[in-house]
Design an enzyme around this catalytic site. Sequence first.
Site, PDB file in Angstrom:
ATOM      1  N   ARG A 211       0.807  -1.226   0.000  1.00 10.84           N
ATOM      2  CA  ARG A 211       0.000   0.000   0.000  1.00 10.84           C
ATOM      3  C   ARG A 211       0.844   1.283   0.000  1.00 10.84           C
ATOM      4  O   ARG A 211       0.319   2.371  -0.182  1.00 10.84           O
ATOM      5  CB  ARG A 211      -0.962   0.003   1.204  1.00 10.84           C
ATOM      6  CG  ARG A 211      -2.232  -0.790   0.921  1.00 10.84           C
ATOM      7  CD  ARG A 211      -3.126  -0.872   2.130  1.00 10.84           C
ATOM      8  NE  ARG A 211      -2.646  -1.855   3.095  1.00 10.84           N
ATOM      9  CZ  ARG A 211      -3.092  -1.946   4.344  1.00 10.84           C
ATOM     10  NH1 ARG A 211      -3.980  -1.088   4.800  1.00 10.84           N
ATOM     11  NH2 ARG A 211      -2.626  -2.878   5.146  1.00 10.84           N
TER      12      ARG A 211
ATOM     13  N   THR B  78       3.330 -13.819  10.881  1.00 11.85           N
ATOM     14  CA  THR B  78       4.229 -13.248  11.897  1.00 11.85           C
ATOM     15  C   THR B  78       4.943 -14.331  12.717  1.00 11.85           C
ATOM     16  O   THR B  78       6.094 -14.158  13.107  1.00 11.85           O
ATOM     17  CB  THR B  78       3.446 -12.313  12.835  1.00 11.85           C
ATOM     18  OG1 THR B  78       2.254 -12.984  13.272  1.00 11.85           O
ATOM     19  CG2 THR B  78       3.067 -11.021  12.135  1.00 11.85           C
TER      20      THR B  78
ATOM     21  N   ASP C 171       7.776  -1.415  11.031  1.00 12.18           N
ATOM     22  CA  ASP C 171       6.847  -0.386  10.560  1.00 12.18           C
ATOM     23  C   ASP C 171       6.016   0.202  11.700  1.00 12.18           C
ATOM     24  O   ASP C 171       4.973   0.791  11.481  1.00 12.18           O
ATOM     25  CB  ASP C 171       5.934  -0.950   9.457  1.00 12.18           C
ATOM     26  CG  ASP C 171       5.122  -2.152   9.921  1.00 12.18           C
ATOM     27  OD1 ASP C 171       5.298  -2.591  11.070  1.00 12.18           O
ATOM     28  OD2 ASP C 171       4.300  -2.656   9.125  1.00 12.18           O
TER      29      ASP C 171
ATOM     30  N   ASN D  28      -4.465  -6.224  20.205  1.00 13.83           N
ATOM     31  CA  ASN D  28      -3.062  -6.617  20.204  1.00 13.83           C
ATOM     32  C   ASN D  28      -2.251  -5.594  19.422  1.00 13.83           C
ATOM     33  O   ASN D  28      -2.583  -5.270  18.281  1.00 13.83           O
ATOM     34  CB  ASN D  28      -2.950  -8.003  19.532  1.00 13.83           C
ATOM     35  CG  ASN D  28      -1.508  -8.439  19.387  1.00 13.83           C
ATOM     36  OD1 ASN D  28      -0.656  -8.089  20.196  1.00 13.83           O
ATOM     37  ND2 ASN D  28      -1.238  -9.214  18.351  1.00 13.83           N
TER      38      ASN D  28
ATOM     39  N   ASN E 192       1.040   1.572   7.167  1.00 13.12           N
ATOM     40  CA  ASN E 192       0.723   0.743   5.999  1.00 13.12           C
ATOM     41  C   ASN E 192       0.739   1.551   4.711  1.00 13.12           C
ATOM     42  O   ASN E 192       0.929   1.004   3.645  1.00 13.12           O
ATOM     43  CB  ASN E 192      -0.659   0.098   6.162  1.00 13.12           C
ATOM     44  CG  ASN E 192      -0.666  -0.884   7.315  1.00 13.12           C
ATOM     45  OD1 ASN E 192       0.198  -1.738   7.410  1.00 13.12           O
ATOM     46  ND2 ASN E 192      -1.617  -0.728   8.225  1.00 13.12           N
TER      47      ASN E 192
ATOM     48  N   ARG F 172      28.033  26.687   2.194  1.00  8.91           N
ATOM     49  CA  ARG F 172      28.240  25.270   1.877  1.00  8.91           C
ATOM     50  C   ARG F 172      29.301  24.669   2.795  1.00  8.91           C
ATOM     51  O   ARG F 172      29.978  25.388   3.541  1.00  8.91           O
ATOM     52  CB  ARG F 172      28.619  25.142   0.402  1.00  8.91           C
ATOM     53  CG  ARG F 172      27.445  25.489  -0.533  1.00  8.91           C
ATOM     54  CD  ARG F 172      27.873  25.616  -1.969  1.00  8.91           C
ATOM     55  NE  ARG F 172      28.605  24.439  -2.437  1.00  8.91           N
ATOM     56  CZ  ARG F 172      29.399  24.432  -3.500  1.00  8.91           C
ATOM     57  NH1 ARG F 172      29.588  25.553  -4.204  1.00  8.91           N
ATOM     58  NH2 ARG F 172      30.017  23.340  -3.866  1.00  8.91           N
TER      59      ARG F 172
ATOM     60  N   ALA G 134      30.316  43.870  -3.716  1.00 11.52           N
ATOM     61  CA  ALA G 134      29.289  43.107  -4.428  1.00 11.52           C
ATOM     62  C   ALA G 134      29.858  42.509  -5.711  1.00 11.52           C
ATOM     63  O   ALA G 134      30.675  43.127  -6.384  1.00 11.52           O
ATOM     64  CB  ALA G 134      28.119  44.017  -4.756  1.00 11.52           C
TER      65      ALA G 134
ATOM     66  N   TYR H 174      38.461  27.408  -9.798  1.00 12.44           N
ATOM     67  CA  TYR H 174      38.456  26.191 -10.607  1.00 12.44           C
ATOM     68  C   TYR H 174      38.979  26.503 -12.000  1.00 12.44           C
ATOM     69  O   TYR H 174      38.462  27.401 -12.687  1.00 12.44           O
ATOM     70  CB  TYR H 174      37.007  25.674 -10.685  1.00 12.44           C
ATOM     71  CG  TYR H 174      36.838  24.329 -11.333  1.00 12.44           C
ATOM     72  CD1 TYR H 174      37.605  23.238 -10.933  1.00 12.44           C
ATOM     73  CD2 TYR H 174      35.888  24.142 -12.328  1.00 12.44           C
ATOM     74  CE1 TYR H 174      37.425  21.997 -11.526  1.00 12.44           C
ATOM     75  CE2 TYR H 174      35.704  22.897 -12.914  1.00 12.44           C
ATOM     76  CZ  TYR H 174      36.476  21.825 -12.514  1.00 12.44           C
ATOM     77  OH  TYR H 174      36.297  20.598 -13.084  1.00 12.44           O
TER      78      TYR H 174
HETATM   79  C1  UD1 Z   1      -0.757  -8.242  13.404  1.00 14.00           C
HETATM   80  C2  UD1 Z   1      -1.274  -9.122  14.524  1.00 14.00           C
HETATM   81  C3  UD1 Z   1      -2.526  -8.499  15.121  1.00 14.00           C
HETATM   82  C4  UD1 Z   1      -2.240  -7.110  15.592  1.00 14.00           C
HETATM   83  C5  UD1 Z   1      -1.644  -6.274  14.475  1.00 14.00           C
HETATM   84  C6  UD1 Z   1      -1.173  -4.946  14.996  1.00 14.00           C
HETATM   85  C7  UD1 Z   1      -0.657 -11.412  13.927  1.00 14.00           C
HETATM   86  C8  UD1 Z   1      -1.122 -12.693  13.361  1.00 14.00           C
HETATM   87  N1  UD1 Z   1      -1.556 -10.423  13.991  1.00 14.00           N
HETATM   88  O1  UD1 Z   1      -1.754  -8.254  12.404  1.00 14.00           O
HETATM   89  O2  UD1 Z   1      -3.001  -9.280  16.199  1.00 14.00           O
HETATM   90  O3  UD1 Z   1      -3.420  -6.500  16.084  1.00 14.00           O
HETATM   91  O4  UD1 Z   1      -0.499  -6.944  13.901  1.00 14.00           O
HETATM   92  O5  UD1 Z   1      -0.760  -4.153  13.929  1.00 14.00           O
HETATM   93  O6  UD1 Z   1       0.492 -11.290  14.322  1.00 14.00           O
HETATM   94  N2  UD1 Z   1       5.495  -9.664   8.794  1.00 14.00           N
HETATM   95  C9  UD1 Z   1       6.613 -10.325   8.382  1.00 14.00           C
HETATM   96  N3  UD1 Z   1       6.481 -11.549   7.808  1.00 14.00           N
HETATM   97  C10 UD1 Z   1       5.273 -12.129   7.646  1.00 14.00           C
HETATM   98  C11 UD1 Z   1       4.133 -11.442   8.076  1.00 14.00           C
HETATM   99  C12 UD1 Z   1       4.278 -10.216   8.657  1.00 14.00           C
HETATM  100  O7  UD1 Z   1       7.728  -9.826   8.509  1.00 14.00           O
HETATM  101  O8  UD1 Z   1       5.253 -13.253   7.141  1.00 14.00           O
HETATM  102  C13 UD1 Z   1       5.639  -8.341   9.399  1.00 14.00           C
HETATM  103  C14 UD1 Z   1       4.982  -7.290   8.529  1.00 14.00           C
HETATM  104  O9  UD1 Z   1       5.929  -6.722   7.664  1.00 14.00           O
HETATM  105  C15 UD1 Z   1       4.491  -6.286   9.534  1.00 14.00           C
HETATM  106  C16 UD1 Z   1       4.215  -7.104  10.779  1.00 14.00           C
HETATM  107  O10 UD1 Z   1       4.923  -8.324  10.614  1.00 14.00           O
HETATM  108  O11 UD1 Z   1       5.487  -5.369   9.864  1.00 14.00           O
HETATM  109  C17 UD1 Z   1       2.750  -7.363  11.017  1.00 14.00           C
HETATM  110  O12 UD1 Z   1       2.227  -8.080   9.931  1.00 14.00           O
HETATM  111  P1  UD1 Z   1       0.790  -7.822   9.351  1.00 14.00           P
HETATM  112  O13 UD1 Z   1       0.547  -8.766   8.274  1.00 14.00           O
HETATM  113  O14 UD1 Z   1       0.647  -6.355   9.073  1.00 14.00           O
HETATM  114  O15 UD1 Z   1      -0.087  -8.212  10.603  1.00 14.00           O
HETATM  115  P2  UD1 Z   1      -1.531  -7.724  10.896  1.00 14.00           P
HETATM  116  O16 UD1 Z   1      -2.465  -8.464  10.040  1.00 14.00           O
HETATM  117  O17 UD1 Z   1      -1.603  -6.275  10.896  1.00 14.00           O
HETATM  118 CA    CA Z   2      -0.360  -4.426  10.172  1.00 13.99          CA
END
Ligand code: UD1
Ligand code: CA
Length: 452
Positions: free
Chosen positions: A15, A79, A101, A166, A224, A330, A377, A384
Amino acid sequence: MTTDVVILAAGQGSRMRSQLPKVLHPLAGKPMVRHVIDAAKCFTDARLHVVIGHGAELVREALADEDVTFAVQSEQKGTGHAVAQALDNVGEDKVLILYGDVPLIKPGTLTALLEQVDEHHLGLLTVTMAQPKGYGRIVRDAEGRVSAIVEEKDATEEQRLIKECNTGILATTGAQLKRWLPALSSNNAQGEYYLTDIIAMAATEGILVATAEPATSTEVQGVNDRVQLSALERVYQSWQVEALMREGASIADPKRVDVRGHLEVGRDVLIDVGCIFEGDVTLEDGVSVGPYSVIRNSRIGAGTVIEAYSLIDGAEIEGESTVGPYARLRPGTSLARGARIGNFVETKNARIGAGSKINHLSYVGDASLGQGVNVGAGTITCNYDGVNKHHTEIGDNVFVGSNSALVAPVSVGNGATIAAGSTITDRVEDNSLAIARGRQVQKSDWVRPSKR
Ligand code: UD1
Ligand code: CA
């Protein structure tokens, strides 16, 4: 005991609609993930792990100077799967999970969360939201103990009414993660390995989930898209500007000053609207910065006045100086006490002595000027020759007439005077007058041509 911090940064961030991996998008001039790393550095002996995936090489390069280990998650399977990629390098003791992020998380919140953790307690950062859409919900049992987190897409109608959410940030131990993560299943609405499922596993084992909320919800807001990023940018800038005001700076409009780096201010500093500070900048006591000025990696000494629309980069200003309006200093510029640089003057790698003035429309580069010099002035140091740069040396109390060219390498002795319009190619001795221009020719009773 060593602490491990795992920072998830593998997601694509589609996004953002960008070539740049999401976590490298800058907030206050610094990639988001670096904000997170800097917050994690509050645990001075912690090992930092960054899980990378999308744009992995770019993220690795951008963090090459950081003391972190990378774990690659080549496919984003959730995650829980992401954290599992870092487990080989993680010890048995405390582990904190952060997100690349979620840039505004504060060290105090993290230390408080980690303190809760031992083999019987897991620490979970939650946030109560009026509009919890999209977040995992915190499910509690009849006694109020956390029993699970349920993702919105898997939640029942009733669970979706829960306002406690969460944040994703949690702390547990490596020993537990190594037991729980391999047991995760992807049998859910998104077909992902959810980190959040470890909460139910902990509860089943009788491990208590201690929850805490951050002081402000912005701390745990994720980015996002660019709209959310700009919102956090404004929050972060407001924190910084407020701190500056508390340190003794008057800010004409707190909404119209940006600090992208570190700004140190003395007392009674004035900053007008539209100013940007980048890198490490110091404004000593009583400095005033006029509107729409940009100051980067510079020290501005006490009592200096920077007039409107000036760009100052890599300069050292001793104090009581005046710069601008519309000046460009500079890198390598230094101004001794009381020097004056006026409008449309560019300096580069130039040492300007105390009380010396370059007030209008000049270029002074690769030069050193003594004290009490007056540069007229339109003066140019021709530094150079098309291949190499050369130096111009000007002594004390020199007067350079307007529209002079000083062809470097060249030197001008103390007390010398250069006539206006001169092109100086040879040394000018102390206390002498140099005139280097065509003599005026005059033809009396001159009749202009007339139309035939
Ligand atoms: C996640 C939580 C959710 C919480 C929310 C808060 C889980 C399953 N859910 O959901 O409970 O309320 O964050 O924002 O954890 N990422 C990876 N690899 C992956 C998946 C994700 O590195 O395979 C990273 C993403 O880049 C991101 C973060 O983990 O920075 C969260 O992933 P995202 O898919 O945004 O989780 P949410 O669905 O928002
Ligand atoms: Ca998220």
